[in-house]
Design an enzyme around this catalytic site. Structure first.
Site, mmCIF file in Angstrom:
data_model
loop_
_atom_site.group_PDB
_atom_site.id
_atom_site.type_symbol
_atom_site.label_atom_id
_atom_site.label_comp_id
_atom_site.label_asym_id
_atom_site.label_seq_id
_atom_site.Cartn_x
_atom_site.Cartn_y
_atom_site.Cartn_z
ATOM 1 N N ASP A 215 10.877 15.320 -38.690
ATOM 2 C CA ASP A 215 9.502 15.740 -38.959
ATOM 3 C C ASP A 215 8.778 15.844 -37.624
ATOM 4 O OD1 ASP A 215 9.738 15.795 -41.747
ATOM 5 O OD2 ASP A 215 9.151 13.699 -41.958
ATOM 6 N N ASP B 33 9.204 21.479 -45.379
ATOM 7 C CA ASP B 33 8.163 20.875 -46.221
ATOM 8 C C ASP B 33 7.087 21.892 -46.596
ATOM 9 O OD1 ASP B 33 9.413 18.383 -46.097
ATOM 10 O OD2 ASP B 33 8.241 17.754 -44.355
#
Length: 158
Positions: A113, A127
């Site tokens: 991330d 995402d």
């Protein structure tokens, strides 16, 4: 569906490769002050790092999602559903690859991330694809648009 899934998968994996190589010093790069920063995290859990000790469960869940989307995709006749399932497939496949092949080990890998949304959460390109496609999925379902598209009789005005 498969073409869009491939685009999402490649975009996500390339952006993660970039993030790992460019942001590996714990640094933060401001993109939009107070809203978006870039910073590297390795997430063993799900959204908001929920279930950090259950990485193998998320691996199985991602594999099941990929299989389910591929199965449902066989019935596609709706362009809107094709886009939704393509984006879902690309995001789920990219997360599955992270879980399978990234450290700390096979089926226990952490998802990369790097997009920090004002300190609320940190995510990635997959995402974004997953979130937007889930929102559209809800709209398509609420509007009653079927995966297989409308029958010829339904499209013909009375």
């Amino acid at each position: 569906m498969l073409a869009l899934a491939a685009v999402v998968l490649v975009a996500d994996q390339l952006s993660k490769f970039w993030a790992v190589s460019a942001l590996s010093g714990g640094e933060r790069v401001t993109v939009i002050p107070e809203l978006i920063q870039l910073r590297l995290l390795f997430n063993p859990g799900a959204a908001f790092s929920i279930g950090e000790g259950m990485t193998w469960v998320f691996t199985l869940t991602a594999a099941a999602a990929v299989a389910g989307i591929l199965y449902a995709g066989r019935r596609l006749r709706s362009s809107a559903w094709t886009v939704v399932l393509g984006a879902l497939l690309g995001g789920a496949t990219s997360h599955l690859l992270d879980r399978l092949f990234r450290p700390p080990g096979f089926a226990r890998g952490h998802v990369v991330d790097f997009i920090d949304y004002g300190g609320l959460f940190v995510g990635n390109v997959a995402d974004i694809a997953l979130t937007v496609s889930c929102a559209v999925l809800v709209l398509l379902t609420a509007r009653g648009i079927p995966l297989a598209g409308a029958d010829a009789e339904e499209r013909t005005p009375a």
